[in-house]
Design a protein around this motif. Structure first.
Motif, PDB file in Angstrom:
ATOM      1  N   GLY A 129       0.483  16.588  -7.223  1.00  0.00           N
ATOM      2  CA  GLY A 129       0.046  15.283  -7.757  1.00  0.00           C
ATOM      3  C   GLY A 129       0.091  14.129  -6.680  1.00  0.00           C
ATOM      4  N   GLN A 130      -0.926  13.307  -6.922  1.00  0.00           N
ATOM      5  CA  GLN A 130      -1.030  12.339  -5.827  1.00  0.00           C
ATOM      6  C   GLN A 130      -1.341  11.001  -6.216  1.00  0.00           C
ATOM      7  N   ILE A 131      -0.401  10.202  -5.920  1.00  0.00           N
ATOM      8  CA  ILE A 131      -0.587   8.779  -6.485  1.00  0.00           C
ATOM      9  C   ILE A 131      -0.883   7.766  -5.242  1.00  0.00           C
ATOM     10  N   PHE A 132      -1.643   6.732  -5.269  1.00  0.00           N
ATOM     11  CA  PHE A 132      -2.087   5.970  -4.212  1.00  0.00           C
ATOM     12  C   PHE A 132      -2.643   4.702  -4.463  1.00  0.00           C
ATOM     13  N   SER A 133      -2.469   3.685  -3.680  1.00  0.00           N
ATOM     14  CA  SER A 133      -3.125   2.234  -3.844  1.00  0.00           C
ATOM     15  C   SER A 133      -4.396   2.553  -3.455  1.00  0.00           C
ATOM     16  N   LEU A 134      -5.328   1.373  -3.618  1.00  0.00           N
ATOM     17  CA  LEU A 134      -6.598   1.606  -3.075  1.00  0.00           C
ATOM     18  C   LEU A 134      -6.889  -0.057  -2.705  1.00  0.00           C
ATOM     19  N   HIS A 169       0.814  -1.037   0.043  1.00  0.00           N
ATOM     20  CA  HIS A 169      -0.024  -0.177  -0.072  1.00  0.00           C
ATOM     21  C   HIS A 169       0.888   1.236   0.099  1.00  0.00           C
ATOM     22  N   PHE A 170       0.600   2.210  -0.649  1.00  0.00           N
ATOM     23  CA  PHE A 170       1.399   3.441  -0.893  1.00  0.00           C
ATOM     24  C   PHE A 170       0.598   4.580  -1.138  1.00  0.00           C
ATOM     25  N   TYR A 171       1.165   5.750  -0.887  1.00  0.00           N
ATOM     26  CA  TYR A 171       0.659   7.195  -0.993  1.00  0.00           C
ATOM     27  C   TYR A 171       1.878   7.850  -1.510  1.00  0.00           C
ATOM     28  N   ILE A 172       2.121   8.794  -2.500  1.00  0.00           N
ATOM     29  CA  ILE A 172       3.351   9.383  -2.742  1.00  0.00           C
ATOM     30  C   ILE A 172       2.596  10.779  -3.339  1.00  0.00           C
ATOM     31  N   ARG A 173       3.224  11.854  -2.718  1.00  0.00           N
ATOM     32  CA  ARG A 173       2.800  13.123  -3.193  1.00  0.00           C
ATOM     33  C   ARG A 173       3.823  13.742  -4.127  1.00  0.00           C
ATOM     34  N   LEU A 174       3.609  14.334  -5.062  1.00  0.00           N
ATOM     35  CA  LEU A 174       4.546  14.881  -6.215  1.00  0.00           C
ATOM     36  C   LEU A 174       4.501  16.331  -6.092  1.00  0.00           C
ATOM     37  N   ILE A 175       5.531  17.059  -6.338  1.00  0.00           N
ATOM     38  CA  ILE A 175       5.349  18.535  -6.986  1.00  0.00           C
ATOM     39  C   ILE A 175       5.369  18.430  -8.465  1.00  0.00           C
ATOM     40  N   THR A 176       4.123  18.973  -8.900  1.00  0.00           N
ATOM     41  CA  THR A 176       3.967  18.696 -10.284  1.00  0.00           C
ATOM     42  C   THR A 176       4.433  20.017 -11.099  1.00  0.00           C
ATOM     43  N   SER A 177       4.657  19.743 -12.599  1.00  0.00           N
ATOM     44  CA  SER A 177       5.028  20.731 -13.495  1.00  0.00           C
ATOM     45  C   SER A 177       4.128  20.437 -14.673  1.00  0.00           C
ATOM     46  N   ASP A 178       4.303  21.757 -15.477  1.00  0.00           N
ATOM     47  CA  ASP A 178       3.683  21.707 -16.720  1.00  0.00           C
ATOM     48  C   ASP A 178       4.100  20.463 -17.839  1.00  0.00           C
ATOM     49  N   SER A 179       5.391  19.893 -17.529  1.00  0.00           N
ATOM     50  CA  SER A 179       5.939  18.959 -18.292  1.00  0.00           C
ATOM     51  C   SER A 179       5.029  17.404 -17.786  1.00  0.00           C
ATOM     52  N   PHE A 180       4.350  17.516 -17.008  1.00  0.00           N
ATOM     53  CA  PHE A 180       3.650  16.157 -16.602  1.00  0.00           C
ATOM     54  C   PHE A 180       2.981  15.777 -17.679  1.00  0.00           C
ATOM     55  N   GLY A 181       2.704  14.391 -18.008  1.00  0.00           N
ATOM     56  CA  GLY A 181       1.669  14.164 -19.024  1.00  0.00           C
ATOM     57  C   GLY A 181       0.577  13.552 -18.437  1.00  0.00           C
ATOM     58  N   ASN A 182      -0.105  12.656 -19.419  1.00  0.00           N
ATOM     59  CA  ASN A 182      -1.080  11.918 -19.054  1.00  0.00           C
ATOM     60  C   ASN A 182      -0.778  10.662 -18.237  1.00  0.00           C
ATOM     61  N   PRO A 183      -1.329  10.309 -17.139  1.00  0.00           N
ATOM     62  CA  PRO A 183      -0.920   8.929 -16.369  1.00  0.00           C
ATOM     63  C   PRO A 183      -1.333   7.697 -16.911  1.00  0.00           C
ATOM     64  N   THR A 184      -1.578   7.730 -18.222  1.00  0.00           N
ATOM     65  CA  THR A 184      -1.847   6.422 -18.606  1.00  0.00           C
ATOM     66  C   THR A 184      -0.702   5.720 -18.814  1.00  0.00           C
ATOM     67  N   THR A 185       0.378   6.058 -19.158  1.00  0.00           N
ATOM     68  CA  THR A 185       1.656   5.240 -19.214  1.00  0.00           C
ATOM     69  C   THR A 185       2.152   4.776 -17.848  1.00  0.00           C
ATOM     70  N   TYR A 186       1.702   5.752 -16.943  1.00  0.00           N
ATOM     71  CA  TYR A 186       2.199   5.279 -15.587  1.00  0.00           C
ATOM     72  C   TYR A 186       1.205   4.103 -15.173  1.00  0.00           C
ATOM     73  N   PHE A 187      -0.218   4.236 -15.257  1.00  0.00           N
ATOM     74  CA  PHE A 187      -1.137   3.012 -15.076  1.00  0.00           C
ATOM     75  C   PHE A 187      -0.464   1.614 -15.741  1.00  0.00           C
ATOM     76  N   ASP A 188      -0.294   1.841 -17.015  1.00  0.00           N
ATOM     77  CA  ASP A 188       0.273   0.534 -17.693  1.00  0.00           C
ATOM     78  C   ASP A 188       1.337   0.044 -17.161  1.00  0.00           C
ATOM     79  N   LYS A 189       2.294   0.689 -16.576  1.00  0.00           N
ATOM     80  CA  LYS A 189       3.594   0.086 -15.964  1.00  0.00           C
ATOM     81  C   LYS A 189       3.423  -0.267 -14.670  1.00  0.00           C
TER      82      LYS A 189
END
Length: 608
Positions: free
Chosen positions: A343-348, A301-321
Motif C-alpha cells: 500500500g502507498q499513501i502520499f501527499s501531492l 509532505h509525506f510518502y508511507i509504504r505499507l505491507i497490506t493484508s486482506d483485512s485492509f478496507g476501503n480508504p474512504t475513512t482514511y481520506f475523511d480523517k
C-alpha cells in the motif's frame, strides 16, 4: 598534423568574431577554456576574461568533469595565475582520480567554498586541515563532502571530524561510514544546514544532539538498526530548526515523537518512510492533534509504504480523517494506492525525487481525497522511477510517459515468474521515453528461457546503462535481428556503462558492443569459483575495442594471497594499459576492497 596546416587552422580561429568565439565557449567548461585558450595571445586572454567574469566562472571552478590530461595542464599552466582569485572550488572527478595535488601545492587564500568529490578516507582530514592553515580563510559558506563508497574500499571507522572548521553547510551525500563517530561532531555549533546519508537510524539521534543550531536537516537512512525509543527522550530541542526531511524506514510513531522532541515550531516537514500499521493515522501518529502541536507548520509532505493484508478496507475513512491536511493547505491533495502486497499513501504534489510502482494497474487504482483536483499532474519533481512490474503494456508505458514528464532515470527490477513474451516487441510501441538518460536493469531470471525485450529500446536519448552481465548477454543472444540492430544503435550513444556480476566466460563480442564508451566499470562476481590470477586476459580486448575510453573501473578483482603475486598482477595490468596509452597521459591506482569480508579483493581505477 603538419606545421603549415596547424598555422592555417590557427589563422582560421583567429579570424572568428568575438561573438562567435563566445558562443563556442558555451559548449566548454571554464577549465577547458582556460587550458585551451588562456596562453595563446592577448586577444584570447581578454575575451576569456570578459566571458568568464560574469557568473563568477573565473573564481568558482569545477574539476568534477575534467579529464586527467586536462587537469595536469590546468595544474601546471593555469592555477598559478589564478590561485589568488579563486573563491569556490569543486575538486575530485567523475573519472575517478583524487586531484589532491591542488591542496598540496597551492594556498587558495580567498577560498570560502569547498566541494570534495570521491574522498579518500585516509586524506580527507589532512585536506581540511590544509585549508584551515590558509591565512584569509575564516569561514566556509558550505562544505559538500561527497563520500562515494562505490569507488574506494575504505575504512569503516574513518575519522570523520569537522569540529575545528567553522562550516555552515555540511553535505555528505554518499553513505557515511557504518561506524559513525558522532561525538567527533561535537563543537560544530556553526553548522546550520546538514544533508547526510547514514546507515542506521540510531546514528541520526546523537548527530542531532551535537548540532544544536541546525536550521535545515535532510537525512537519508538505509536501515532501522536498534530500537531508538529510549534514545528519543535524550534529545534536546533544536529551536532554530525550520525544515526536517527524513527518508528511511523509521516507524511513523517514532517519527512523530522525534519531530515533537526536536521542535514544535518547525515550518516544513517531509517524511518518506515505511510502516506496518494501518491506517496511516493509527495510534494518533499523524492525527489532527499532532498537527495541532505544530502551530508554525506551513507544509507537510509525506510518502508511507505499507505491507497490506486482506483485512485492509476501503480508504474512504482514511481520506475523511486526513482531509484537514488539505484544508489547512499543508498539501494540495492526498492519494492512496492499494495492491495485493503493498500500500502507498502520499501527499501531492509529490515532494520527493524518486517513486516506485509495484502494479501495472497503478494508474487505474490510484484514489484521491480531492476528486475535483485529481487530474492535475503532481509528479514534476520525480526524476527517478523504480519499476517492479513487467513492462509489456503500451497503455502502462504511455501513462508513465505522460505522468512523469521530467523523468531522468529508470530502475527496472525485472519481475520473477512474469517474463512472458508478447506478440508485439517494445520497439513497435509508439512510445518514447526521451527524457530518460540513465537506465538500470537488474534482478534478472538467470535460468529462464523467456527474456523480455530490453527497456532501452524506448529510451532513445540514453547516456548511461547499469546492467547485469548475464542478463545483457542473454538479451543479445535471443532477440530478433531487427531488435539487435536497434539495441546496438542505442549502445552507440552511451557514454557510461556499469556491468555487474561480470563473468569472464561470457565475452563473445562483448566489448565491441560499447566501442563509443568513455566511462566503463566492470564489477566482478564474488563467487568462490572466481580464481586468483596474476593477469587479466580480457583487458587487451577491452582496450582495443574502446578507443575513446577515459575512465575504467574494475571492482572486486580477486587478489592472490602471496604478496609478490599481487604485485605481479598490478604490474601486468599497468603494462597492458601502457601498450595502448603513452606513459604520462594516464593515472591508475589500486585500492584494497575491505567490504568483501570473505575474499581478498581489490578495485582498480584508470583515467586519462
Amino acid at each position: 598534423m603538419s606545421e603549415t596546416k596547424s598555422s592555417q587552422l590557427t589563422t582560421c580561429l583567429e579570424d572568428l568574431s568575438t561573438e562567435l568565439l563566445m558562443s563556442i565557449f558555451d559548449y566548454l567548461t571554464s577549465i577547458e577554456i582556460l587550458v585551451a585558450f588562456c596562453n595563446l595571445n592577448q586577444r584570447f586572454s581578454l575575451i576569456i576574461y570578459y566571458y568568464l567574469q560574469p557568473g563568477c566562472r573565473l573564481t568558482q571552478l569545477d574539476l568534477n568533469h575534467t579529464g586527467y590530461s586536462t587537469y595536469k595542464l590546468f595544474l601546471k599552466d593555469i592555477l598559478p595565475k589564478f590561485k589568488s582569485t579563486i573563491t569556490s572550488f569543486k575538486v575530485g572527478s567523475d573519472y575517478h582520480y583524487g586531484q589532491v595535488d591542488i591542496l598540496n601545492q597551492f594556498q587558495l587564500l580567498r577560498l570560502d567554498s569547498l566541494t570534495v568529490h570521491l574522498i579518500d578516507s585516509k586524506t580527507i582530514v589532512d585536506i581540511l586541515q590544509m585549508f584551515l592553515a590558509y591565512n584569509r580563510l575564516q569561514w566556509f559558506d558550505r562544505i559538500n563532502l561527497i563520500i562515494d563508497e562505490h569507488i574506494r574500499g575504505w575504512d569503516e571507522e574513518m575519522p570523520f571530524c569537522v569540529q575545528n572548521i567553522p562550516v555552515q553547510k555540511l553535505q555528505i551525500t554518499g553513505k557515511a561510514p557504518y561506524v559513525f563517530a558522532q561525538h567527533l561532531m561535537s563543537g560544530c555549533y556553526s553548522i546550520t544546514h546538514l544533508t547526510i546519508h547514514l546507515k542506521f537510524d540510531h546514528d541520526l539521534l546523537p548527530l542531532l544532539y551535537y548540532l544544536p543550531n541546525l536550521i535545515e536537516c535532510n537525512v537519508q537512512v538505509d536501515d532501522r538498526g536498534r530500537d531508538i525509543s529510549n534514545d528519543l527522550s535524550l534529545l534536546e530541542p533544536l529551536s532554530c530548526l525550520k525544515q526536517f526531511k527524513y527518508d528511511g524506514l523509521m516507524p511513523s510513531i517514532h517519527l512523530r515523537r522525534l519531530v515533537l522532541e526536536i521542535n514544535q515550531h518547525i515550518q516544513h516537514l517531509l517524511i518518506y518512510t515505511q510502516d506496518y500499521q494501518w491506517p496511516f493515522y493509527a495510534s494518533d501518529t499523524f492525527s489532527s492533534e499532532f498537527f495541532g502541536c505544530l502551530r508554525d507548520l506551513q507544509t507537510f509532505h509525506f510518502y508511507i509504504r505499507l505491507i497490506t493484508s486482506d483485512s485492509f478496507g476501503n480508504p474512504t475513512t482514511y481520506f475523511d480523517k486526513t482531509k484537514f491536511l488539505i484544508e489547512r493547505n499543508f498539501c494540495q491533495n492526498i492519494a492512496c494506492v492499494l495492491s495485493k502486497d503493498i500500500g502507498q499513501i502520499f501527499s501531492l504534489p509529490f515532494a520527493f525525487d524518486h517513486f516506485e510502482i509495484f502494479e501495472k494497474t497503478f494508474f487505474d487504482e490510484i484514489q484521491y481525497a480531492d476528486h475535483e483536483h485529481s487530474r492535475f499532474n503532481y509528479w514534476h519533481r520525480v526524476h527517478h522511477l523504480t519499476l517492479h512490474v513487467n513492462i509489456y503494456n503500451p497503455i502502462f508505458l504511455k501513462s508513465i510517459q505522460e505522468t512523469f514528464v521530467k523523468l531522468r532515470s529508470i530502475d527496472y527490477q525485472v519481475p520473477h515468474f512474469s517474463l512472458t513474451p508478447e506478440d508485439d516487441e517494445l520497439h513497435e510501441y509508439h512510445i518514447r521515453l526521451n527524457s530518460v538518460k540513465k537506465l538500470i536493469i537488474r534482478d534478472s531470471v538467470k535460468h529462464g528461457c523467456h527474456v523480455p525485450q530490453p527497456l532501452f529500446l524506448l529510451t532513445l536519448n540514453l547516456r548511461e546503462l547499469d546492467i547485469d552481465h548475464f542478463y545483457l548477454m542473454q538479451i543479445l543472444s535471443m532477440v530478433s535481428q531487427q531488435t539487435h540492430h536497434r539495441i546496438l544503435a542505442t549502445f552507440a550513444q552511451l557514454q557510461r556503462v556499469t556491468v555487474r556480476q561480470f563473468d569472464e566466460r561470457l565475452l563473445e563480442s562483448f566489448f565491441s558492443y560499447f566501442c563509443q564508451i568513455k566511462i566503463f566499470a566492470l564489477i566482478f562476481t564474488t563467487y568462490k569459483m572466481q580464481i586468483y590470477r596474476t593477469k587479466l586476459p580480457f583487458l587487451d580486448d577491452l582496450l582495443r575495442s574502446m578507443p575513446k575510453l577515459v575512465s575504467l573501473k574494475l571492482e572486486h578483482v580477486k587478489k592472490p594471497h602471496e604478496y609478490y603475486a599481487g604485485i605481479e598482477l598490478q604490474e601486468n595490468v599497468q603494462d597492458t594499459i601502457a601498450k595502448y596509452y603513452p606513459k604520462g597521459t594516464y593515472w591508475c591506482k589500486w585500492y584494497d576492497d575491505h567490504r568483501q569480508k570473505y575474499h581478498r579483493c581489490a578495485t582498480f581505477l584508470f583515467s586519462t
